[in-house]
Design a protein around this motif. Structure first.
Motif, short mmCIF file in Angstrom:
data_model
loop_
_atom_site.label_atom_id
_atom_site.label_comp_id
_atom_site.label_asym_id
_atom_site.label_seq_id
_atom_site.Cartn_x
_atom_site.Cartn_y
_atom_site.Cartn_z
N ASN A 147 7.28 1.53 10.15
CA ASN A 147 6.97 0.12 9.95
C ASN A 147 5.56 0.01 9.36
OD1 ASN A 147 6.50 -2.63 10.12
ND2 ASN A 147 6.85 -2.77 12.32
N TYR A 148 5.47 -0.48 8.13
CA TYR A 148 4.18 -0.57 7.46
C TYR A 148 3.88 -1.99 6.99
CZ TYR A 148 3.81 4.48 7.29
OH TYR A 148 3.70 5.80 7.64
N SER A 149 2.60 -2.30 7.01
CA SER A 149 2.08 -3.53 6.44
C SER A 149 1.03 -3.14 5.41
CB SER A 149 1.46 -4.38 7.55
OG SER A 149 0.82 -5.50 7.01
N VAL A 150 1.08 -3.75 4.23
CA VAL A 150 0.10 -3.41 3.20
C VAL A 150 -0.57 -4.67 2.66
CG1 VAL A 150 1.31 -1.31 2.48
CG2 VAL A 150 1.77 -3.43 1.28
N LEU A 151 -1.82 -4.50 2.29
CA LEU A 151 -2.58 -5.51 1.57
C LEU A 151 -2.97 -4.85 0.25
CD1 LEU A 151 -4.32 -8.06 1.08
CD2 LEU A 151 -6.14 -6.91 2.34
N VAL B 143 6.02 -5.01 -6.42
CA VAL B 143 5.67 -3.97 -5.46
C VAL B 143 6.93 -3.32 -4.89
CG1 VAL B 143 4.58 -3.53 -3.21
CG2 VAL B 143 3.43 -4.98 -4.91
N ASN B 144 7.93 -4.12 -4.56
CA ASN B 144 9.18 -3.57 -4.04
C ASN B 144 9.82 -2.60 -5.03
OD1 ASN B 144 8.94 -5.04 -1.69
ND2 ASN B 144 10.38 -6.62 -2.30
N GLN C 106 10.14 4.76 -1.35
CA GLN C 106 9.47 4.81 -0.05
C GLN C 106 10.03 3.76 0.90
OE1 GLN C 106 7.93 4.75 -3.02
NE2 GLN C 106 6.62 6.55 -3.10
N ILE C 107 10.27 2.56 0.40
CA ILE C 107 10.78 1.47 1.25
C ILE C 107 12.17 1.82 1.79
CG2 ILE C 107 11.54 -0.94 1.25
CD1 ILE C 107 9.21 -1.52 -0.70
N ALA C 108 12.95 2.54 1.01
CA ALA C 108 14.30 2.93 1.45
C ALA C 108 14.27 3.86 2.66
CB ALA C 108 15.05 3.59 0.30
N MET D 215 12.23 13.07 6.29
CA MET D 215 10.81 13.13 6.56
C MET D 215 10.23 11.72 6.45
SD MET D 215 8.07 15.67 4.87
CE MET D 215 6.99 14.86 3.73
N PRO D 216 9.47 11.27 7.44
CA PRO D 216 8.93 9.92 7.39
C PRO D 216 7.88 9.76 6.29
CG PRO D 216 8.22 11.05 9.40
CD PRO D 216 9.12 11.97 8.66
N VAL D 217 7.76 8.53 5.86
CA VAL D 217 6.76 8.18 4.86
C VAL D 217 5.43 7.99 5.58
CG1 VAL D 217 6.09 6.44 3.18
CG2 VAL D 217 8.49 7.07 3.42
N SER D 218 4.37 8.55 5.05
CA SER D 218 3.06 8.38 5.67
C SER D 218 2.29 7.25 4.98
CB SER D 218 2.25 9.67 5.58
OG SER D 218 1.84 9.90 4.25
N ALA D 219 1.26 6.76 5.66
CA ALA D 219 0.40 5.74 5.07
C ALA D 219 -0.25 6.28 3.80
CB ALA D 219 -0.65 5.30 6.08
N ALA D 220 -0.62 7.55 3.81
CA ALA D 220 -1.24 8.17 2.63
C ALA D 220 -0.27 8.22 1.46
CB ALA D 220 -1.74 9.57 2.97
N ASP D 221 1.01 8.48 1.74
CA ASP D 221 2.04 8.49 0.69
C ASP D 221 2.15 7.11 0.05
OD1 ASP D 221 2.68 11.15 1.27
OD2 ASP D 221 4.39 10.60 2.55
N LEU D 222 2.21 6.08 0.88
CA LEU D 222 2.31 4.71 0.36
C LEU D 222 1.08 4.35 -0.47
CD1 LEU D 222 3.86 2.63 3.27
CD2 LEU D 222 4.84 3.04 1.03
N GLU D 223 -0.09 4.66 0.04
CA GLU D 223 -1.32 4.33 -0.68
C GLU D 223 -1.38 5.06 -2.02
OE1 GLU D 223 -6.17 4.26 -0.29
OE2 GLU D 223 -4.97 4.41 1.53
N ALA D 224 -1.00 6.32 -2.03
CA ALA D 224 -1.01 7.10 -3.28
C ALA D 224 -0.05 6.52 -4.29
CB ALA D 224 -0.69 8.56 -2.99
N ALA D 225 1.13 6.11 -3.84
CA ALA D 225 2.12 5.53 -4.74
C ALA D 225 1.63 4.21 -5.32
CB ALA D 225 3.45 5.33 -4.02
N ILE D 226 0.98 3.40 -4.50
CA ILE D 226 0.44 2.11 -4.96
C ILE D 226 -0.66 2.34 -5.98
CG2 ILE D 226 -0.88 0.07 -4.25
CD1 ILE D 226 0.69 0.33 -1.51
N ARG D 227 -1.58 3.24 -5.66
CA ARG D 227 -2.70 3.52 -6.57
C ARG D 227 -2.23 4.12 -7.89
NH1 ARG D 227 -7.66 2.68 -4.57
NH2 ARG D 227 -7.89 2.46 -2.33
N ALA D 228 -1.16 4.89 -7.85
CA ALA D 228 -0.63 5.50 -9.08
C ALA D 228 0.06 4.47 -9.98
CB ALA D 228 0.35 6.62 -8.73
N ALA D 229 0.57 3.40 -9.37
CA ALA D 229 1.37 2.43 -10.12
C ALA D 229 0.61 1.20 -10.57
CB ALA D 229 2.57 2.00 -9.28
#
Length: 83
Positions: free
Chosen positions: A33-37, A55-56, A62-64, A1-15
């Motif tokens: 392919n994602y780019s984050v600020l 961050v990695n 997710q990056i994997a 299942m692909p990673v969504s932008a919402a998944d990435l944002e939630a993981a960042i905000r949680a960490a």
């Protein structure tokens, strides 16, 4: 299942205590392919390399699952200066 932008944002905000987060799907919606600020006070006193390694590690699972990931990490002060 692909990673969504919402998944990435939630993981960042949680960490990290974030002041601002932008997640951009640069793969035309396929989630490959994602780019984050990320703007966080947690980056104070750290080099760019140390920030990216942090961050990695936080997003390792997710990056994997995606093809490409780019990041820009700023402190709140740096972000304010760029705006």
């Amino acid at each position: 299942m692909p990673v969504s932008a919402a998944d990435l944002e939630a993981a960042i905000r949680a960490a990290l205590p974030v002041a601002h987060v932008e997640v951009v799907d640069e793969s035309s919606g396929c989630g490959d392919n994602y780019s984050v600020l990320i703007v966080s006070e947690a980056f104070e006193g750290k080099t760019t390399l140390a920030r990216h390694r942090m961050v990695n590690e936080l997003l390792k699972a997710q990056i994997a699952q995606i093809h490409a990931f780019t990041q820009k990490t700023l402190t709140p002060k740096q972000y304010s200066a760029q705006r």
